[in-house]
Design a protein around this motif. Structure first.
Motif, PDB file in Angstrom:
ATOM      1  N   UNK A   1     -11.555 -11.396   7.754  1.00 21.05           N
ATOM      2  CA  UNK A   1     -10.647 -11.057   6.647  1.00 21.05           C
ATOM      3  C   UNK A   1     -11.097  -9.789   5.897  1.00 21.05           C
ATOM      4  N   UNK A   2     -10.253  -9.387   4.932  1.00 20.86           N
ATOM      5  CA  UNK A   2     -10.542  -8.193   4.163  1.00 20.86           C
ATOM      6  C   UNK A   2     -11.594  -8.430   3.097  1.00 20.86           C
ATOM      7  N   UNK A   3     -11.981  -7.379   2.389  1.00 16.26           N
ATOM      8  CA  UNK A   3     -13.019  -7.485   1.355  1.00 16.26           C
ATOM      9  C   UNK A   3     -12.553  -8.329   0.172  1.00 16.26           C
ATOM     10  N   UNK A   4     -13.511  -8.916  -0.511  1.00 13.54           N
ATOM     11  CA  UNK A   4     -13.217  -9.667  -1.733  1.00 13.54           C
ATOM     12  C   UNK A   4     -13.051  -8.704  -2.898  1.00 13.54           C
ATOM     13  N   UNK A   5     -11.957  -8.838  -3.631  1.00 16.15           N
ATOM     14  CA  UNK A   5     -11.797  -8.112  -4.891  1.00 16.15           C
ATOM     15  C   UNK A   5     -12.471  -8.951  -5.971  1.00 16.15           C
ATOM     16  N   UNK A   6     -13.449  -8.375  -6.653  1.00 23.26           N
ATOM     17  CA  UNK A   6     -14.245  -9.104  -7.641  1.00 23.26           C
ATOM     18  C   UNK A   6     -14.228  -8.331  -8.951  1.00 23.26           C
ATOM     19  N   UNK A   7     -13.491  -8.844  -9.929  1.00 20.92           N
ATOM     20  CA  UNK A   7     -13.298  -8.137 -11.195  1.00 20.92           C
ATOM     21  C   UNK A   7     -13.514  -9.108 -12.353  1.00 20.92           C
ATOM     22  N   UNK A   8     -13.336  -8.608 -13.560  1.00 21.85           N
ATOM     23  CA  UNK A   8     -13.521  -9.404 -14.773  1.00 21.85           C
ATOM     24  C   UNK A   8     -12.252  -9.360 -15.617  1.00 21.85           C
ATOM     25  N   UNK A   9     -12.028 -10.422 -16.361  1.00 21.90           N
ATOM     26  CA  UNK A   9     -10.866 -10.499 -17.250  1.00 21.90           C
ATOM     27  C   UNK A   9     -10.618  -9.184 -17.983  1.00 21.90           C
ATOM     28  N   UNK A  10      -9.356  -8.779 -17.995  1.00 26.33           N
ATOM     29  CA  UNK A  10      -8.869  -7.576 -18.678  1.00 26.33           C
ATOM     30  C   UNK A  10      -9.207  -6.285 -17.946  1.00 26.33           C
ATOM     31  N   UNK A  11      -9.903  -6.357 -16.812  1.00 28.08           N
ATOM     32  CA  UNK A  11     -10.110  -5.136 -16.029  1.00 28.08           C
ATOM     33  C   UNK A  11      -8.780  -4.568 -15.558  1.00 28.08           C
ATOM     34  N   UNK A  12      -8.724  -3.263 -15.490  1.00 27.32           N
ATOM     35  CA  UNK A  12      -7.654  -2.596 -14.765  1.00 27.32           C
ATOM     36  C   UNK A  12      -8.066  -2.539 -13.290  1.00 27.32           C
ATOM     37  N   UNK A  13      -7.126  -2.797 -12.410  1.00 25.51           N
ATOM     38  CA  UNK A  13      -7.410  -2.814 -10.979  1.00 25.51           C
ATOM     39  C   UNK A  13      -6.555  -1.751 -10.301  1.00 25.51           C
ATOM     40  N   UNK A  14      -7.195  -0.888  -9.534  1.00 18.48           N
ATOM     41  CA  UNK A  14      -6.504   0.160  -8.790  1.00 18.48           C
ATOM     42  C   UNK A  14      -6.839  -0.029  -7.317  1.00 18.48           C
ATOM     43  N   UNK A  15      -5.824  -0.294  -6.515  1.00 14.34           N
ATOM     44  CA  UNK A  15      -6.027  -0.488  -5.079  1.00 14.34           C
ATOM     45  C   UNK A  15      -5.183   0.541  -4.336  1.00 14.34           C
ATOM     46  N   UNK A  16      -5.849   1.501  -3.717  1.00 21.66           N
ATOM     47  CA  UNK A  16      -5.154   2.510  -2.942  1.00 21.66           C
ATOM     48  C   UNK A  16      -5.005   1.994  -1.509  1.00 21.66           C
ATOM     49  N   UNK A  17      -3.762   1.789  -1.082  1.00 21.30           N
ATOM     50  CA  UNK A  17      -3.475   1.197   0.231  1.00 21.30           C
ATOM     51  C   UNK A  17      -2.956   2.262   1.179  1.00 21.30           C
ATOM     52  N   UNK A  18      -3.639   2.407   2.295  1.00 26.63           N
ATOM     53  CA  UNK A  18      -3.146   3.301   3.358  1.00 26.63           C
ATOM     54  C   UNK A  18      -2.626   2.423   4.485  1.00 26.63           C
ATOM     55  N   UNK A  19      -1.348   2.548   4.768  1.00 28.57           N
ATOM     56  CA  UNK A  19      -0.692   1.712   5.765  1.00 28.57           C
ATOM     57  C   UNK A  19      -0.792   2.365   7.141  1.00 28.57           C
TER      58      UNK A  19
ATOM     59  N   UNK B   1       9.870  -1.440  -3.188  1.00 26.62           N
ATOM     60  CA  UNK B   1      10.124  -0.885  -1.860  1.00 26.62           C
ATOM     61  C   UNK B   1       8.842  -0.940  -1.039  1.00 26.62           C
ATOM     62  N   UNK B   2       8.962  -1.198   0.251  1.00 20.19           N
ATOM     63  CA  UNK B   2       7.758  -1.291   1.083  1.00 20.19           C
ATOM     64  C   UNK B   2       7.112   0.066   1.312  1.00 20.19           C
ATOM     65  N   UNK B   3       5.827   0.023   1.646  1.00 19.55           N
ATOM     66  CA  UNK B   3       5.069   1.229   1.957  1.00 19.55           C
ATOM     67  C   UNK B   3       5.352   1.593   3.423  1.00 19.55           C
ATOM     68  N   UNK B   4       5.942   2.747   3.685  1.00 21.24           N
ATOM     69  CA  UNK B   4       6.227   3.105   5.075  1.00 21.24           C
ATOM     70  C   UNK B   4       4.953   3.243   5.907  1.00 21.24           C
ATOM     71  N   UNK B   5       5.099   3.116   7.196  1.00 24.17           N
ATOM     72  CA  UNK B   5       3.980   3.311   8.111  1.00 24.17           C
ATOM     73  C   UNK B   5       3.406   4.715   7.932  1.00 24.17           C
ATOM     74  N   UNK B   6       2.075   4.789   7.912  1.00 24.26           N
ATOM     75  CA  UNK B   6       1.297   6.037   7.797  1.00 24.26           C
ATOM     76  C   UNK B   6       1.311   6.628   6.386  1.00 24.26           C
ATOM     77  N   UNK B   7       1.783   5.862   5.415  1.00 26.95           N
ATOM     78  CA  UNK B   7       1.807   6.345   4.041  1.00 26.95           C
ATOM     79  C   UNK B   7       0.715   5.665   3.223  1.00 26.95           C
TER      80      UNK B   7
END
Length: 614
Positions: free
Chosen positions: A56-74, A103-109
């Motif tokens: 599986x993928x990595x564990x996202x481990x944060x704390x209450x009230x954190x801002x979370x930024x996940x950059x996804x490359x499809x 809207x979905x993230x297009x392939x290669x975006x």
């Protein structure tokens, strides 16, 4: 005088401007490269979905009230959306990652998710939400820790362990999808995975040689927190560890009254958090087991996940038969009793003018109301049972049926059709005819229909939802954007009189609740989160065939400050596709560097002034 003025300005920059860079809640950054890899979790090479090359993928481990930024490359060959299951995303359904809102993230975006885990703690998971993709992987654990000033209601564990379990097919999601499109059932899974790995060879006839299995290494005499998520396709699983007790402590963001279990049913989409004390001798390793429930065990014997709990001073391998599952194939009350005991029963035991039999039937998992959650007030202190219900929806499912010649699933007679333009985007640009706010409050009496029909939720209303399962298997139902109160559960058909069995005192708050076949589950939800939120079965096959809808919650006030604005990097599709620029639109770099850019600007400004006044 000049030097004095410059020093005053410099002090202003340090005292007032620089804190602006660091005063906000911390931000956690993640980069996800989503791609196909070849793996053989059950000994058969197959295509799986990996994140950063891991399954599986990595564990996202944060704390209450954190801002979370996940950059996804499809890097898949099809559209992608990542969904953060159970993460409430206050005020921003734009980031929820389901097709009705985004809207979905297009392939290669690239696309970057930006949200805050506001006032929330607990154990959750994430996964790709489109077109059965979760059946091929792409999932991982999501942990939100208490802030340091908020104590947890137990001693700090020695370690924290995340476990994903789920039924698994050696066919990938595209093949499973094709089977459903062709009107077929998926059939029996090929196995059960634990952390993406197949079973330990506990039986030479059932398990082939050479399969990689999960090993969890622990120290003797310690207590660990173990978070278990059922990320599978459609099978309820019984989780157990040989010779060890599982002390239930938290489920999907709510601390529970702690209770010991030798085994516990975990239904699709649910996450439980246990305290595991390593108090056994180390004469051998111990089995970790996840086995299918509510099935013919003789046929499903090979559909069993087996891992190993290994003490650091272990003297030998695990051996012998697996620890027994519940022996209740023909007793449909056992799992419900267990579920009720661990979800809504404290109040009934405490206030009960019930017979022992009824306490046994209706007692369930209850809240630890003395524990603090994300905020320093006790959980449940707002007394949900005294709030007047303003809206009631009875949602009934049925086995798949033909609609316009196609095999579909329904809720209350409606099989949901995802619009080409997401609902929230249609609202923003005032598009007409994209969806209808006419979802029935009771099951339709006429023939089933295909509709983009949505529940019209009243902002700050209090909704009662009765989930009636007339299918032949267990379903788990999830509501995005909210934690709801599970207040009732029983076999048979729900009636108005069923409210007499509700727990209105300390029912658990969670995001996913199971409904047994031929039974009902009642939930209460306070509609305080503006947005468009997905309500669905977590069973992937039924979800894919239409068993979902959305709850549309709008603040009618002219100046709606209760919802975050549409993100700058929003994607456009459907009727708005012409607005989409045909290039990579990742905003991760600019978002990540905002604080640094402000500091750099201040530095350059101060340097320039210093140069001028030299």
């Amino acid at each position: 005088m000049v030097a004095s003025s410059f020093l005053s300005f410099l002090c202003f920059c340090i005292v007032f401007l620089i804190p602006l860079c660091i005063a906000e809640d911390p931000t956690a950054f993640y980069n996800f490269e989503v791609s196909y890899i070849t793996a053989s979790p059950l000994g058969v090479p197959q295509q799986v979905i990996a994140i950063n090359g891991k399954f599986p993928g990595p564990t996202i481990n944060v704390t209450t009230n954190n801002n979370v930024v996940v950059n996804v490359r499809n890097k898949l060959d099809e559209h992608l959306l990542m969904h953060w299951s159970g993460i409430q995303q206050r005020r921003s359904s734009w980031e929820d990652g389901v097709l009705g809102t985004t809207c979905p993230i297009p392939s290669k975006w690239n696309w970057t998710y930006q949200f805050q885990v506001k006032d929330q703690i607990g154990s959750f998971f994430y996964f790709p939400s489109l077109n059965m993709q979760r059946a091929s992987g792409g999932f991982g654990s999501f942990i939100i820790n208490n802030r340091a000033v908020i104590p947890i209601p137990f001693d700090t564990p020695y370690g924290d362990i995340t476990v994903t379990i789920g039924d698994w097919y050696t066919r990938n999601h595209t093949a499973l999808r094709k089977a459903l499109d062709d009107g077929k059932d998926l059939g029996m899974p090929d196995g059960v995975l634990i952390n993406g790995k197949g079973p330990y060879r506990y039986n030479d006839k059932l398990v082939p040689d050479g399969i990689d299995y999960e090993t969890i290494t622990v120290h003797p005499g310690k207590t660990y927190r173990i978070r278990v998520s059922n990320v599978g396709v459609s099978t309820s699983l019984n989780f157990r560890i040989q010779n060890h007790n599982l002390l239930l402590a938290e489920t999907e963001g709510s601390y529970t009254v702690q209770q010991n279990y030798s085994n516990l049913d975990i239904h699709v989409g649910q996450t439980f958090s246990f305290l595991l004390t390593t108090d056994q001798n180390a004469s051998s390793d111990y089995y970790i087991v996840a086995s299918a429930r509510f099935v013919n065990e003789s046929r499903w014997q090979r559909v069993t996940g087996v891992g190993i709990l290994k003490y650091t001073n272990s003297k030998g391998k695990a051996s012998g038969p697996l620890p027994d599952p519940p022996r209740d194939q023909f007793d449909k009350t056992f799992s419900m009793n267990q579920g009720q005991i661990n979800q809504f029963g404290g109040a009934l035991m405490q206030y009960g003018s019930y017979s022992y039999k009824n306490i046994y039937v209706y007692s369930w998992e209850w809240w630890n109301v003395s524990a603090s959650g994300a905020r320093p007030n006790p959980q449940g202190s707002f007394r949900y049972g005294s709030i007047n219900v303003t809206e009631i929806y009875v949602l009934r499912n049925l086995p798949p049926e033909k609609i316009n010649g196609k095999r579909r699933t329904t809720l209350s007679g409606v099989s949901f059709v995802n619009p080409k333009t997401p609902i929230r985007l249609a609202d923003k640009y005032k598009l007409k005819g994209v969806y209808k706010l006419d979802f029935p409050t009771k099951p339709l009496t006429g023939p089933p229909r295909l509709e983009t029909s949505v529940i019209n939720g009243t902002y700050r209303g209090f909704m009662e939802i009765i989930l009636q399962n007339n299918d032949t298997k267990v379903h788990s139902y999830h509501l995005s954007g909210y934690a709801f109160f599970v207040v009732g559960m029983d076999y048979g058909v729900w009636t108005e009189n069923s409210r007499g069995t509700y727990n209105k005192w300390d029912g658990i708050a969670r995001a996913t609740a199971q409904v047994y076949p031929g039974a009902w589950t009642a939930i209460l939800v306070s509609l305080d989160n503006v947005g468009v939120w997905n309500l669905r079965t977590e069973n992937l096959d039924a979800w894919y065939l239409g068993q979902e809808t959305y709850v549309h919650v709008v603040n009618p006030e002219p100046n709606n400050k209760t919802e975050l604005p549409m993100p700058d990097n929003a994607l456009f599709c459907g009727d708005l596709s012409k607005m989409q620029k045909p290039q990579d639109i990742s905003s991760a770099k600019s978002f990540e560097s905002n604080g640094s850019m402000l500091l750099l600007t201040i530095f350059l400004l101060v340097s320039a002034l210093f140069y001028i006044y030299q």
